[in-house]
Write an enzyme that holds these catalytic residues in place. Structure first.
Site: not given
Length: 888
Positions: A288, A634
């Protein structure tokens, strides 16, 4: 068979006296091995297309210097002209369509596609997305044949993390809370992305984030997760295993966080033993972005003391490609790779192994072969095609979940004379695309869809409320002027070719702070200055409706700063009190990094109180209230200043307070209300469930989403979407968010009443289940059994049904668990025999030591249109003798 969790302690520092800044100098002094230069009179072996990709990659890597190798291990790999190696940027996002590469077909967000429970359609979507990736690569292929940022063929998707807690902001990117459903949808998407060509991969899919990763966002760079052996094997690993062993994913992304004290990207347990040894993974592991830096950063996991140690630990554990992250100054580490090898922290053979995997992948994509021989039927124009948009519409329809329909308010088969469309998501582009998205050319909002589908109806529109504050509107041109005496209307606009008001500057006067960035404007910036006159007295909220960072000043006071943002800014606005008729100095700064599209200055006036929405409702025969959330409130590491939100996650599952207040006012008019929810995570709409007659879950439905919503409301199709995650009554019913134990989580371990259960969804027709049978009533552990049930459409119209199979296992801690599903279409009056194959893995359970096995005893198989205990099901018994232990 007990899983080994040892070796999870912190690495000790090695005092080899090499610092990262000194290591930079090493790149300037290449050391060429004997095999690094091919004889001039022979063609290099790596160009021989008759050899295997592995043979070609091994030969190519063997010709590189250590310094060249180190640069190839970063996500932005430069060209090596002397070897004919083109540049390649590995970073490409394809969560629900080609993302961040300009115009592309946008499909429903991942959680929405999971709600379709339609794996074959999911594979079709993946195939279409891979075609668009190929087209985008061809559209802007680098002169040397390489790929630029967001133009490559290595796709960082699907996200198969388990949506273990509905408060997680990135849960929208997943396929829900169930490991089996997640695995099936992930496999289907991977098959579509990678294709079935005998020689070439169409794209490479990346199963992420491996493993045990699902919030909180605020702590993801420091989190150390210690799941029980049971939960690791039972919940966190199965979908990854399925996407690797059955889906054939050629790439896996390791996580930011640590697991059992070891960073995921340096975890021998996860990468070497589980992924490669137990599952036989042959592809490459990418970190990542910034995760390898987490291994050594003092403000993160700090597992090692130095950067070269951290890089060595990651590569030796099995990470192959290091993604850096410009947002956090996390580099791709070439100098640290060289330093680690020269200091003896890892052998050069470890670097070679990683590179051979990476170049094998590039060769399998056809990036070293004549372009005309690799998927020659795909052209640079094959994106955002009519066929792909039609597929997006179909997936959006399949994803819609009818949560409630009291009194059969829906469908609106007779067009209402007047329809009021109300709410912050009614005419919103943001809620169509979710996060990680491309740019649809003709996005259809719910308001657009209703107007088109009900042309004879009078359609009134009022936003009434914002998502988390008052309703917003564009600042009108009439409120702006370029000088203090307002002799010149508009604003002074300055455009810069660089990201920080640097480079070439173009200055002109424009009517407003508006811009339409194109893909060519990447890393540009803009500034508007002038004056704003307030039309009324009171508190205003201003923001720049942007895809990237922005700042706003009023009279030299900085009122909102969203400059350093992650993937996209939130909808943060600045509050300021203004007096009617008074003129204020205005400055707006904006930066363009990778997004495209129209961006503009918006505000909420003091009088924005929802009265216009209530007035519209009173005039209507039916009200369509479109509310919920947005990927601006969100999502991934974001700033949201509102009750119920924190760092991209949520602290409450309730409908945001401004929307709830408006919904109650609309309900009080006495008009029938259809609540359309657009969101990426569950909402505890308990008040609405008691008071609103019809509720539709539409998710973030993609570029054609508004048309799909309108088609459902009108009854053009019978909805058959099913929830891939539980809708709880309240966040108060949940365990602490940061606790990764599965007790009290997901439908399998949650014991309290719920609002809408996993697997729930209503229809406009009726289905009956009958005559369940099994190929054998008794089997030996390890054997498979076939189960069948007859499903009949006994209603008055055609429709889809999602047939769900759950297995109740002797002594299992979990509730009956999903072990099979299929989506079928039945015409009115039609029936069909549906058959499932249950193998040992679907009948297995996990003990406290993390051992997966089939145990002896009496099993119950439940079949129906929903979860047993919440939907009417039929069942049959199955007896198993003996015990069978399954591999991890």
């Amino acid at each position: 068979m007990k899983r080994d969790f040892k070796g999870a302690g912190r690495l000790s520092g090695l005092d080899f006296g090499v610092r990262a800044i000194a290591a930079l100098a090493l790149l300037a002094t290449p050391s060429v091995s004997a095999s690094a230069v091919a004889p001039a009179d022979t063609a290099p072996t790596y160009s021989d297309t008759n050899l295997t990709p592995e043979q070609r990659a091994k030969d190519l890597v063997g010709r590189m210097t250590l310094e060249e190798k180190s640069l190839q291990l970063g996500h932005a790999a430069p060209a090596i002209p002397r070897l004919g190696v083109p540049q390649y940027n590995w970073w490409n996002e394809g969560l629900h369509g080609v993302a961040r590469a300009g115009i592309a077909t946008v499909y429903p967000q991942a959680i929405g596609m999971a709600a379709s429970w339609n794996a074959p359609l999911m594979e079709q979507v993946g195939d279409a997305v891979s075609t668009e990736f190929r087209a985008k690569y061809l559209e802007r292929v680098h002169p040397d044949g390489g790929a630029e940022f967001y133009r490559g063929l290595t796709v960082w998707s699907p996200n198969v993390n388990i949506f273990r807690d509905p408060r997680w902001g990135r849960g929208q990117e997943t396929y829900g809370e169930d490991p089996y459903l997640t695995g099936r949808m992930g496999i289907a998407y991977i098959h579509g992305l990678q294709g079935h060509d005998a020689k070439y991969l169409k794209t490479i899919a990346t199963s992420k984030h491996f493993a045990v990763h699902s919030g909180p966002e605020s702590n993801r760079h420091r989190e150390d997760v210690h799941p029980s052996a049971h939960d690791l094997e039972d919940t966190y690993l199965p979908a990854f295993r399925a996407t690797v062993t059955e889906g054939g994913a050629q790439s896996v992304m390791c996580v930011y966080n640590a697991v059992y004290g070891v960073p995921g990207c340096a975890s021998d347990l996860l990468l070497s033993r589980t992924l490669r040894r137990d599952w036989g993974f042959k592809g490459y592991v990418v970190s990542d972005c910034g995760a390898v830096a987490n291994v050594y950063r003092e403000d993160s996991l700090h597992y090692t003391k130095t950067a070269p140690e951290g890089v060595a630990a990651s590569l030796k554990a099995g990470t192959d490609l290091i993604c850096g992250d410009y947002r956090n100054n996390m580099t791709t580490e070439p100098e640290n790779i060289v330093a680690a090898v020269r200091a003896g922290l890892m052998p050069e053979a470890t670097v070679d192994q990683a590179l051979e995997r990476l170049f094998t992948a590039r060769i399998r994509l056809g990036l070293f072969d004549p372009r005309g021989t690799v998927f020659p039927g795909i052209t640079a124009q094959d994106y955002n095609t009519p066929d792909h948009r039609a597929l997006s519409l179909q997936m959006a329809k399949d994803s819609m979940v009818l949560l409630k329909n009291h009194g059969d308010l829906l469908p609106l088969s007779t067009p209402p004379k007047t329809i009021a469309v109300i709410g912050p998501n009614a005419d919103s582009y943001d809620v169509l695309v979710g996060n990680y998205y491309g740019r649809p050319t003709k996005p259809v909002t719910v308001l657009d869809g209703v107007r088109a589908r009900f042309p004879a109806s009078k359609v009134l529109f009022a936003e009434g409320s914002g998502l988390i504050g008052p309703a917003e509107e564009p600042v009108p041109d009439s409120a702006l002027c370029a000088d203090g005496d307002c002799a010149t209307k508009g604003l002074k606009a300055s455009y810069f070719s660089g990201p920080a008001f640097s480079g070439t500057e173009a200055v002109r006067v424009e009517p407003n702070a508006r811009v339409s960035w194109s893909g060519e404007d990447k890393n540009a910036s803009a500034r508007w200055t002038g004056y704003l006159t307030a039309p009324e007295t009171g508190e205003y909220r201003l923001r720049f409706a942007s895809e990237n960072g922005y700042r706003i000043w009023i009279d030299d006071q900085l009122i909102v700063d969203e400059w350093q943002v992650g993937d996209a800014p939130s909808i943060a606005s600045g509050r300021v009190k203004l007096k009617a008729g008074q003129r204020y100095a205005l400055r707006v700064d904006a930066v363009q990094r990778d997004a495209t599209g129209d961006q503009r200055l918006v505000w909420s006036r003091p009088s924005a109180n929802g009265d216009d929405a209530v007035a519209a409702a009173r005039q209507a025969d039916v009200v369509i209230f479109v509310g919920g959330l947005s990927a601006r409130i969100e999502g991934e590491e974001m700033k949201v200043e509102a009750d119920g939100f924190a760092g991209g996650d949520r602290t409450s599952l309730d409908l945001p307070a401004p929307q709830q207040k408006l919904l109650e006012r609309i309900h009080a008019t006495g008009k029938p209300v259809v609540l359309v929810l657009m969101n990426g995570s569950p909402l505890s709409v308990t008040w609405a469930d008691k008071n609103v007659p019809a509720i539709v879950e539409a998710w973030y439905p993609g570029g054609e989403g508004g048309a799909a919503v309108a088609a459902l409301l009108s009854g053009d199709f019978s909805p058959a979407g099913r929830l891939p995650i539980t809708f709880h009554r309240s966040a108060d019913d949940l365990p602490p968010f940061g606790d990764y134990a599965m007790t009290g989580r997901t439908y399998r371990y949650f014991k309290k009443p719920v609002l809408y259960p996993f697997g729930h969804g209503l229809s406009f027709t009726k289905f009956v289940y009958d005559a369940p049978t099994a190929s054998s009533a008794a089997i030996k552990a390890g054997a498979a059994v076939q189960v069948s049930v007859r499903v009949a459409n006994t209603g008055g119209r055609d429709g889809d049904e999602v047939v769900q199979l759950y297995v109740e296992k002797p002594g299992d801690k979990a509730a009956p668990t999903l072990a099979g599903f299929t989506r079928i279409h039945l015409t009115a009056g039609e029936s069909r025999l549906v058959t499932f194959d249950l193998d040992a893995r679907r009948l297995s359970q996990v003990d406290d030591h993390g051992v997966r096995k089939v145990v002896p005893g009496s099993y119950t198989v439940h079949l129906g249109g929903g979860q047993p205990g919440h939907a009417k099901t039929v069942k049959l018994g199955l007896s198993v003798t003996g015990e069978d232990i399954l591999p991890h």
